[in-house]
Design a protein around this motif. Structure first.
Motif, mmCIF file in Angstrom:
data_model
loop_
_atom_site.group_PDB
_atom_site.id
_atom_site.type_symbol
_atom_site.label_atom_id
_atom_site.label_comp_id
_atom_site.label_asym_id
_atom_site.label_seq_id
_atom_site.Cartn_x
_atom_site.Cartn_y
_atom_site.Cartn_z
ATOM 1 N N LEU A 21 46.789 29.353 18.720
ATOM 2 C CA LEU A 21 46.742 30.336 19.811
ATOM 3 C C LEU A 21 47.051 29.649 21.134
ATOM 4 C CD1 LEU A 21 43.552 32.323 18.740
ATOM 5 C CD2 LEU A 21 45.936 32.896 18.292
ATOM 6 N N GLY A 22 48.331 29.418 21.372
ATOM 7 C CA GLY A 22 48.734 28.670 22.552
ATOM 8 C C GLY A 22 48.466 29.372 23.866
ATOM 9 N N MET A 23 48.259 30.697 23.819
ATOM 10 C CA MET A 23 48.029 31.456 25.054
ATOM 11 C C MET A 23 46.591 31.969 25.151
ATOM 12 S SD MET A 23 51.032 31.122 26.263
ATOM 13 C CE MET A 23 51.068 32.220 27.671
ATOM 14 N N ALA A 24 45.686 31.388 24.358
ATOM 15 C CA ALA A 24 44.302 31.884 24.334
ATOM 16 C C ALA A 24 43.643 31.800 25.700
ATOM 17 C CB ALA A 24 43.489 31.098 23.309
ATOM 18 N N HIS A 25 44.082 30.855 26.535
ATOM 19 C CA HIS A 25 43.458 30.691 27.850
ATOM 20 C C HIS A 25 43.692 31.883 28.769
ATOM 21 C CE1 HIS A 25 47.599 29.325 28.321
ATOM 22 N NE2 HIS A 25 47.483 29.525 29.617
ATOM 23 N N LEU A 26 44.634 32.765 28.414
ATOM 24 C CA LEU A 26 44.919 33.938 29.237
ATOM 25 C C LEU A 26 44.057 35.133 28.873
ATOM 26 C CD1 LEU A 26 48.828 33.854 29.486
ATOM 27 C CD2 LEU A 26 47.141 33.057 31.147
ATOM 28 N N GLY A 27 43.282 35.041 27.799
ATOM 29 C CA GLY A 27 42.392 36.132 27.428
ATOM 30 C C GLY A 27 41.297 36.289 28.473
ATOM 31 N N PRO A 28 40.905 37.510 28.806
ATOM 32 C CA PRO A 28 39.917 37.716 29.876
ATOM 33 C C PRO A 28 38.572 37.065 29.597
ATOM 34 C CG PRO A 28 40.347 39.761 28.671
ATOM 35 C CD PRO A 28 41.388 38.791 28.244
ATOM 36 N N ASN A 29 38.107 37.089 28.364
ATOM 37 C CA ASN A 29 36.823 36.454 28.067
ATOM 38 C C ASN A 29 36.916 34.941 28.165
ATOM 39 O OD1 ASN A 29 35.157 38.734 27.591
ATOM 40 N ND2 ASN A 29 36.094 38.999 25.585
ATOM 41 N N MET A 30 38.038 34.378 27.719
ATOM 42 C CA MET A 30 38.211 32.932 27.819
ATOM 43 C C MET A 30 38.314 32.512 29.283
ATOM 44 S SD MET A 30 38.240 30.134 26.293
ATOM 45 C CE MET A 30 38.733 28.425 26.508
ATOM 46 N N MET A 31 39.017 33.296 30.086
ATOM 47 C CA MET A 31 39.105 32.964 31.505
ATOM 48 C C MET A 31 37.731 33.060 32.174
ATOM 49 S SD MET A 31 42.769 34.261 33.003
ATOM 50 C CE MET A 31 42.646 35.982 32.548
ATOM 51 N N GLY A 32 36.939 34.054 31.780
ATOM 52 C CA GLY A 32 35.602 34.178 32.329
ATOM 53 C C GLY A 32 34.720 32.998 31.951
ATOM 54 N N LEU A 33 34.831 32.550 30.696
ATOM 55 C CA LEU A 33 34.075 31.377 30.254
ATOM 56 C C LEU A 33 34.469 30.142 31.055
ATOM 57 C CD1 LEU A 33 33.983 31.503 26.334
ATOM 58 C CD2 LEU A 33 32.038 31.538 27.885
ATOM 59 N N THR A 34 35.766 29.957 31.236
ATOM 60 C CA THR A 34 36.252 28.794 31.969
ATOM 61 C C THR A 34 35.763 28.810 33.408
ATOM 62 O OG1 THR A 34 38.227 28.731 30.558
ATOM 63 C CG2 THR A 34 38.302 27.490 32.616
ATOM 64 N N GLU A 35 35.819 29.972 34.034
ATOM 65 C CA GLU A 35 35.336 30.098 35.418
ATOM 66 C C GLU A 35 33.856 29.734 35.511
ATOM 67 O OE1 GLU A 35 35.330 31.108 39.547
ATOM 68 O OE2 GLU A 35 36.976 30.721 38.137
ATOM 69 N N GLU A 36 33.059 30.244 34.568
ATOM 70 C CA GLU A 36 31.622 29.962 34.603
ATOM 71 C C GLU A 36 31.338 28.491 34.308
ATOM 72 O OE1 GLU A 36 28.803 32.852 32.875
ATOM 73 O OE2 GLU A 36 30.587 33.984 32.306
ATOM 74 N N MET A 37 32.115 27.894 33.400
ATOM 75 C CA MET A 37 31.908 26.484 33.089
ATOM 76 C C MET A 37 32.281 25.592 34.271
ATOM 77 S SD MET A 37 30.474 25.432 30.398
ATOM 78 C CE MET A 37 31.084 23.754 30.250
ATOM 79 N N LEU A 38 33.340 25.950 34.968
ATOM 80 C CA LEU A 38 33.697 25.185 36.166
ATOM 81 C C LEU A 38 32.566 25.256 37.190
ATOM 82 C CD1 LEU A 38 37.453 26.228 36.555
ATOM 83 C CD2 LEU A 38 36.607 23.957 35.929
#
Length: 247
Positions: free
Chosen positions: A126-143
């Protein structure tokens, strides 16, 4: 011959949704929910547009109103599952609270991936998984979590990727193992106790492996051992990150 016509979208996240002229009887959310239920129950090889349509009491063609193919369904299902993962908030700004929250996040990711054993086998595709809204939300919260721990944004990005790489790597191995155990019809402990003698014989020609096996007592709890390995690994990563940010 070169292909003609419009190029195929490389991901569900890069393809504009088709306009809706009327409210369809079947929704994308329904499709994704049923796909996850099917994947959890029968595994990745069981998923097909026809079978999913049957479970939804709809023809396969009805699904194409919302998704272009099975790959898009998998992308959507994976992002839905990412939405199950919680990012804890540190109780305070102390280093200990940051470390505890980060460790809990790693545990949450691992537990989620092991609830859906099929997911680990598709994450690398899944090369574009980082564009999924839940994945982006997780990344934002982890940052934000690493920012609370005193990391700058550049180092936070590296830290987040490191945590993800470790957890996905170890969970993928565990998922493959647990899938094999499930197919055997045995419990994990029964499987471990059955396989251990053969493994012990196989390592006799390798002194370091032989010593390692000898350190694990006969009858050791298999599930607890997996948990212990995971905790040691995540502790090493957090030690390294703490040392890095202190430099």
């Amino acid at each position: 011959m070169p292909r003609t016509g419009k190029p195929t979208a490389i991901s569900v996240w890069t393809r504009p949704q088709r306009p809706r002229r009327e409210q369809p009887a079947l929704s994308r959310d329904q499709i994704v929910s049923e796909a996850i239920a099917l994947l959890d129950a029968e595994g990745l090889e069981a998923l097909s547009m026809r079978k999913l349509g049957t479970r939804l009491n709809a023809g396969a063609t009805s699904l194409y109103t919302h998704v272009s193919n099975k790959d898009e369904i998998i992308e959507l299902a994976v992002d839905r599952i990412y939405g199950e993962i919680e990012v804890p908030t540190p109780a305070s700004g102390s280093r200990d609270d940051w470390r505890a929250a980060t460790k809990q996040f790693a545990e949450n990711v691992r537990e989620t991936l092991l609830r859906h054993l099929w997911i680990s086998s598709v994450l690398g595709e899944l090369g574009m998984a980082h564009l999924g809204p839940n994945m982006m939300g997780l990344t934002e919260e982890m940052l934000g979590l690493f920012e609370a721990g005193g990391f700058d944004l550049e180092t936070s990005e590296i830290a987040v990727k490191t945590i993800w790489a470790y957890v996905i790597g170890i969970a993928t191995t565990e998922a493959a193992y647990l899938t094999t155990v499930a197919r055997s019809g045995r419990t994990e402990q029964e499987w471990h106790d059955t396989v251990r003698p053969a493994a012990a014989d196989a390592v006799q020609a390798y002194p370091r492996l032989r010593k390692m096996y000898a350190m694990s007592p006969q009858g050791a709890d298999a599930s607890s051992a997996r948990q212990g390995y995971f905790e040691v690994g995540i502790a090493c990563i957090l030690d390294g990150l703490e040392t890095h940010v202190a430099l």
